[in-house]
Design an enzyme around this catalytic site. Structure first.
Site, PDB file in Angstrom:
ATOM      1  CG  ASP A 112     -19.895  59.591   1.367  1.00  0.00           C
ATOM      2  OD1 ASP A 112     -18.873  59.236   1.987  1.00  0.00           O
ATOM      3  OD2 ASP A 112     -20.100  60.758   1.010  1.00  0.00           O
ATOM      4  CG  HIS A 123     -16.426  62.193   1.532  1.00  0.00           C
ATOM      5  ND1 HIS A 123     -17.796  62.262   1.406  1.00  0.00           N
ATOM      6  CD2 HIS A 123     -16.033  63.443   1.844  1.00  0.00           C
ATOM      7  CE1 HIS A 123     -18.197  63.503   1.616  1.00  0.00           C
ATOM      8  NE2 HIS A 123     -17.147  64.248   1.893  1.00  0.00           N
ATOM      9  N   GLY A 145     -16.387  70.484   4.552  1.00  0.00           N
ATOM     10  CA  GLY A 145     -16.260  70.425   6.005  1.00  0.00           C
ATOM     11  C   GLY A 145     -17.576  70.118   6.688  1.00  0.00           C
ATOM     12  CG  ASN A 146     -21.519  72.074   6.420  1.00  0.00           C
ATOM     13  OD1 ASN A 146     -21.393  73.122   5.810  1.00  0.00           O
ATOM     14  ND2 ASN A 146     -21.966  72.024   7.660  1.00  0.00           N
ATOM     15  CB  SER A 147     -18.363  66.009   4.370  1.00  0.00           C
ATOM     16  OG  SER A 147     -18.549  66.369   3.046  1.00  0.00           O
TER      17      SER A 147
END
Lengths: 356, 597
Positions: B105, B74, B186-188
């Site tokens: 993901d 994502h 944003g840590n994704s």
């Protein structure tokens, strides 16, 4: 996040050297157990606490209202403590033990003014907390673990969620009658971890070495600042009511911490009225159900009626209805105006004797 | 004044009584130094990912010196095929998408510019336990404009967590790690490290509900062990799929997990699994809930072979089952949207300066679908650098076909040990025996294949008009399987209508790791298994049609025929039959053009 009274005033300590010493003391107090030992004992505590936790599933599921909460076992034969909430509205819930076993749980007693409820499941030899020996207290700065099934992350035999944090304060939520909507009148632990999420109510706060401190409360939002408070209600305050409910000798006082022997107030259920779950500060007073054979049923009140006036007082919410009915005296007459299909109807009722 | 005196006196006593001076406890200091050292060790591997135009991004982590890095699907899906990646050396590197796993993901990217990228060591996420300390590093709120990762520290809140696919998308977090370590938008795609700095997961999701899209105490990381299973699949440049058993299960009040529905054309059914059978273990893990079953399913790619132990009455049986695909390609590529698109709620609208593609609300996703970078008021993102364009090849079913070609070339080198089959393009005649008594003679040619087996004869014609049959019956189509081997050796990958590198898997479910090449022709497929260690072709499976039991050919020993290496013995397995051994005694290669039988 929350109001804190009497925070330590470091500034007032005059001399530099003294201040250093003071800071050193604080450091020692906070960190006198090495990190490595923490990890080890955290694991041990988690292994000891997790089997005593349960997941509770009941009423809810509407809008953003979760139909689940947490609980903990306090007797080997199936007494479970949880937070009083709409999840228990049906009187019967599904309790999932740590082992994954699903059992029917019945509410055997509750004290809404302490946000406390006790359930019973039919089981034997359950791992449980001993309220006589395992309860403790702790000061701000104590490192704690929080156990709950927040967000319903765990299902079946999965262990509940564990969070780590520090007690930030032990304080009364003084604004509770205004910005904070909390029933519990005593001092609570405020923690720096995000413990009070959906479904976390009924979880426990324990010290790192497994002493049981408090029951995690329901979600609590400050309506003015839109901030959320993470708090838990100390178990020493809840212990006696819990044990009395289990022993079958609990009589709910009006204000359980202040006037233990006050009179019991009338509730909608005394009239045979089951109101919709009180989910928002101004939940309209809709009738969810009418108990068969009750005074309300006899007078013709039906499901989905909206209660508008009681003795000419405008009813603004379910909570307000409770307050107004609570003022009624046994044996008097009461006029209730309801709205059904857009039309107003006045219904006359005799105030029944309060149920015991 | 009295209070102050008492205070000083107590402090003095403490200082005298404790071994350390009035600083912190040395154990605490050393623990802190350890943390600082771990952070310094691993921070260089943490990637800040930005879309080329700077609109959107996320995090990632390098896992190899040549620049392969992991992130979330994502995240990469929102930034395009080429992206900019910052490291804490302050340098912004170019990167290209390699492979994606949309429902898991996960995305693999390749960074350019160095051959000695600092990279994280992959840990073992099965060893992670509740209470373990963890570090999360990355680029929350896209704060890392100097590419120095933000570090958060917390504990593992739960392991083996199952998080349902959110409505409207296929993202499913299985067997994931739940942490109270702060994970924010944003840590994704960024790393979850254990206390030693080993990479144990990729952060990608959180439970947010009503508090807005910020950490609410429950973040989720995809376990690194799941990603290890998929890593070679991702290196194939494909859009990879997860698996299903072809059966659904349900848990009763006592915690027994039983089969509720089972497809009659599934391998599980062929191997004997039936409605109401109780699943005892799956993939080597005991099963006590539906979520545990889904956790096992979710960590393996489509096509892997797993053991299932089931109980019927008192009898317990173990079977090995190959998993089938979970999604259609159109579902993976998002061509087919399912259900209404989720509507954002007012209090969950991301702030303007927040990344568009942060972690998802696990309960109620607000941005489950891929979102294009915001264009309002922005110029179009700059095109990729000219010299990097060759590293991206578009093809249906692939995130980047360029990397599939690389892997094909690498694996096909394993055929070199067979010698040159360039001249063997004519018909082949194999003679030998099955067991001690039965002689066979097989003829393989472009137009068809025939087999004399004792006194019986079998024939398979190769033409658009003729269906591929199970010839000889009960083998799964051995004649066509041999035909595929002849095509691969003599004419190469081009003789198949589709040919690609699939990834890797354990040989026959439990053996050594093998690289898998796939050749498809006329609705049938062969999966070629090359030893990862030696590069040698160990055997292959021929699949006559979807959902049919395979013809499994395993080579036993190699021998020399006129300068070409060829298997001594083919072990042929099909369905539940006992394997047959076809011993090759002679092979005759006719000159090209001589294609008669």
């Amino acid at each position: 996040m929350t109001r804190q009274s009497r925070s330590p005033k470091l500034i007032s300590i005059p001399r530099c050297s003294t201040r250093r010493l003071f800071l050193g003391m604080v450091c020692l107090a906070l960190y006198n157990i090495p990190d490595g030992a923490f990890a080890q004992s955290t694991r041990d505590t988690i292994a000891a606490v997790t089997p005593r936790m349960v997941k509770i599933f009941g009423a809810g599921g509407l809008q953003r209202l979760q139909g689940y909460c947490s609980g903990f076992v306090v007797s080997p034969n199936g007494h479970i403590v949880t937070v009083w909430s709409h999840v228990l509205d049906q009187g019967e819930v599904t309790v999932v033990l740590d082992s994954g076993r699903k059992l029917k749980g019945k509410v055997i007693g509750a004290e809404p003014q302490l946000d406390l409820a006790v359930l019973k499941v039919e089981a034997e030899d359950l791992p449980c907390f001993d309220l006589d020996t395992q309860i403790g207290t702790a000061a701000p700065g104590t490192r704690v673990l929080a156990f709950s099934n927040m967000f319903k992350v765990a299902a079946g035999n999965e262990p509940v969620t564990v969070l780590h944090g520090v007690i930030a304060a032990r304080t009364k939520l003084e604004g509770r009658r205004g910005a904070f909507d909390i029933a519990f009148p005593g001092a609570v632990y405020v923690v720096d971890a995000i413990t009070n999420n959906s479904g976390a109510g009924g979880g426990v706060l324990v010290t790192r070495d497994g002493r049981l401190l408090a029951m995690i409360g329901k979600e609590l939002r400050n309506a003015q600042s839109n901030t959320w408070t993470n708090y838990a209600m100390p178990l020493p305050d809840l212990k006696t009511p819990i044990q009395d409910i289990i022993a079958g000798k609990y009589t709910p006082p009006v204000n359980p911490l202040e006037t233990p022997d006050g009179p019991r107030r009338h509730k909608p259920l005394d009239f045979g009225l089951v109101m919709i779950p009180n989910v928002v500060p101004r939940t309209p007073a809709y009738v969810e159900d009418v108990v068969q054979g009750s005074a309300a049923a006899g007078a013709g009140i039906k499901t989905d009626d909206l209660v508008l006036f009681v003795n000419n007082e405008l009813i603004q919410s379910c909570r307000h209805l409770n307050e107004v009915l609570g003022k009624l005296e046994d044996g008097t007459a009461v006029d209730i105006v309801i709205r059904r299909d857009g039309k107003l109807q006045t219904i006359k009722l005799a105030v029944p004797k309060k149920a015991e | 004044m009295t209070l102050l005196c008492r205070c000083v006196w107590t402090a003095c006593c403490l200082v005298v009584l404790t071994p350390c001076s009035w600083g912190a406890d040395p154990v605490v200091v050393s623990a802190q130094q350890q943390r600082v050292a771990v952070i310094e060790k691993v921070a260089p591997s943490v990637v800040a990912i930005f879309a080329p135009g700077g609109a959107g991004g996320g995090s990632g982590v390098l896992i190899s010196a040549d620049g392969f890095a992991l992130s979330n699907f994502h995240v990469t899906d929102g930034v395009g095929d080429f992206m900019k990646c910052g490291l804490n050396d302050g340098v912004l590197y170019d990167a290209v998408i390699v492979g994606v796993d949309p429902s898991g993901d996960v995305a693999l990217i390749k960074m350019f510019g160095r051959e000695d990228f600092p990279h994280a060591k992959l840990g073992d996420s099965d060893l992670v336990q509740s209470g373990d300390w963890t570090f999360v590093m990355g680029n929350p709120f896209l704060l890392a404009t100097d590419f120095q990762p933000t570090v958060t520290y917390g504990i593992v809140s739960g392991v083996h967590r199952y998080q349902y696919p959110a409505a409207g998308n296929i993202l499913e977090y299985t067997d994931c790690i739940q942490v109270d370590t702060s994970i924010n938008p944003g840590n994704s795609g960024g790393p979850l490290f254990n206390a030693d700095g080993d990479l144990i997961g990729i952060n990608g999701r959180g439970s947010f509900e009503k508090r807005g899209r910020v950490n609410s105490g429950a973040g989720y990381a995809i376990s690194i062990n799941q990603i290890k299973h998929f890593l070679d699949h991702l290196k194939s440049g494909r859009i990879v799929d997860h698996a299903t058993l072809g059966a659904t299960v349900a848990t009763d009040d006592e915690g027994n997990v039983t089969v509720k529905d089972i497809l009659e054309d599934s391998e599980a059914y062929y191997r004997g699994l039936r409605h109401d059978d109780e699943i005892v273990s799956f993939g080597g893990r005991s099963i006590g809930s539906t979520n545990q079953f889904k956790n096992v399913l979710g960590i393996y790619p489509k096509g892997w072979k797993l053991p299932i132990v089931y109980r019927r009455k008192t009898e317990q049986t173990e079977i090995w089952v190959r998993l089938r695909g979970l999604h259609l390609l159109s579902e993976l590529t998002g061509e087919k949207k399912q259900g209404p698109e989720p509507q954002p709620k007012p209090d969950e609208k991301p702030r303007k300066d927040e990344p568009k593609d942060g972690p998802k609300d696990s309960q109620q996703p607000k941005d489950g679908k891929p979102q294009p970078p915001p264009m309002r008021g922005h110029a179009a993102p700059p095109p990729p650098p000219e010299h990097l364009k060759k590293f991206h090849v578009k093809k249906t079913g692939y995130a980047n076909f360029y990397f599939n070609q690389l892997e094909q070339d690498r694996v096909l080198k394993g055929l070199a040990t067979w010698g040159s089959y360039e001249e063997a393009r004519g018909r082949w005649k194999l003679t030998g025996k099955i067991g001690e008594a039965t002689k066979f003679e097989a003829t393989l040619a472009d137009s068809g294949a025939g087999l004399f087996l004792g006194k019986e004869a079998f024939l398979q014609e190769f033409s658009d008009l003729v269906e591929l049959r199970d010839e000889p019956p009960g083998t799964g189509g051995l004649l066509t399987a041999w035909h595929h081997l002849r095509l691969l050796l003599s004419k190469g990958p081009k003789s198949f209508t589709d040919f690609y590198y699939l990834g890797s898997e354990p040989f026959d479910g439990q053996g050594e790791t093998v690289d898998v090449l796939v050749g498809a022709l006329a609705g049938a497929e062969s999966h070629w298994y090359f030893s990862r260690q030696t590069g040698v072709l160990l055997g292959y499976d021929f699949i006559r049609a979807d959902n049919q039991d395979r013809c499994e050919l395993r080579f036993q020993g190699m021998q020399d025929f006129s300068g070409k290496k060829f298997p001594k013995v083919f072990q042929i397995r099909h369905a539940d039959k006992s394997p047959a051994l076809y011993q090759i005694e002679a092979i005759d290669f006719a000159a090209p053009g001589n294609d008669t039988k």
